[in-house]
Design an enzyme around this catalytic site. Structure first.
Site, PDB file in Angstrom:
ATOM      1  CB  SER A 148      -0.905   0.021   1.234  1.00 13.32           C
ATOM      2  OG  SER A 148      -1.610   1.246   1.343  1.00 13.32           O
ATOM      3  CE1 TYR A 161      -4.010  -2.008   5.203  1.00 15.39           C
ATOM      4  CE2 TYR A 161      -3.446   0.221   4.508  1.00 15.39           C
ATOM      5  CZ  TYR A 161      -3.838  -1.069   4.202  1.00 15.39           C
ATOM      6  OH  TYR A 161      -4.057  -1.425   2.888  1.00 15.39           O
TER       7      TYR A 161
END
Length: 268
Positions: A148, A161
């Site tokens: 990501s 995250y």
């Protein structure tokens, strides 16, 4: 594979974790259009069954349903054994299973943190390890790991995250080096916000996608980029372009980068 083939993945076996939704599902459809034989992995058998019927119509090739909880090592062992019963090899692995949680460092439930790392990091690592062993025997293969932009660019309410995806990126970098002598490729996919149901879990406000509409990526467009990269030695797929540029500039001027993030990137 011939460039002028309308079914460029005919005869190729593509295994996808997280295939029941999001990026995994989008890649399943795109790979099917190219004639791939698919191994569809996720927890939801019902969703995978419907998907397998759809993609078989597109590909004219088999699509196997293999249920798995990527957060469990034992479940991964069982899934890999099932894969080996169904096919002789896996040519492509896409590790797309994962979830996020947009909350502050002190406000995130610790059980959520442990589950996040179990699925997004440890599950991805273990699945890569198991399938890489099969690919080493064949001296051929391509592993795609979904990282990501959060693993490259810090933003508030994404500490755990971001840490998980940074681990995925660095793991993939080392895996790429270790598998290169065996003719196996490794590509990390680092998208910004993708318009999928990922945010129905991660974003409790329900407003994040609207707030970042200018940077949102269509999962079908990303799937096409991924499938076009199969068999090509590309280190990373970084999208959208503006965030890819920002991820390069941030380490060069992190103090300024922090100020910009606080001004423009705090949208969760």
């Amino acid at each position: 594979m011939l460039e002028n083939d309308t079914k460029t993945l005919t005869g190729q076996v593509v295994a996808i974790t997280g295939a029941s939704s999001g990026i995994g599902q989008a890649v399943a459809y795109e790979a099917a259009r190219q004639g791939a034989t698919l191994i569809l992995l996720a927890r939801s058998v019902d969703k995978l069954t419907v998907l397998s019927q759809d993609v078989t119509l597109l590909s004219g090739a088999p699509a196997y349903v293999v249920p798995v909880d990527v957060g469990s090592r034992e479940a991964i062992d069982d899934a890999v054994a099932a894969i080996q019963d169904k096919v002789e090899r896996v040519d492509v692995l896409l590790n797309a299973a994962g979830f996020g949680d947009f909350e502050s460092v002190t406000g995130t439930d610790w059980a959520t943190v442990k589950q996040l790392f179990a699925v997004d990091v440890l599950g991805l690592m273990y699945f890569s390890r198991k399938i890489a062993g099969m690919m080493i025997d064949a001296h051929y293969g391509h592993i795609f790991n979904v990282g990501s932009m959060a693993g490259k660019l810090p933003t508030p309410k994404s500490a755990y995250y971001s840490a998980a995806k940074a681990a995925v990126i660095q793991f993939s970098n080392v895996l790429r080096l270790e598998l290169k002598p065996f003719g196996i490729l490794v590509t990390t996919i680092n998208p910004g916000p993708v318009a999928t149901n990922f945010f129905s879990i991660a974003d409790k406000t329900g407003q994040y996608l609207d707030n970042v509409a200018a940077f949102t990526i269509d999962p079908g467009d990303l799937a096409k980029k991924i499938v076009r990269t199969i068999g090509r030695p590309r280190r990373e797929i970084n999208v959208p372009g503006i965030m890819a540029v920002a991820s390069v500039l941030y380490p060069l001027a992190p103090t300024i980068g922090d100020q910009i993030v606080l001004l423009f990137g705090n949208r969760k």
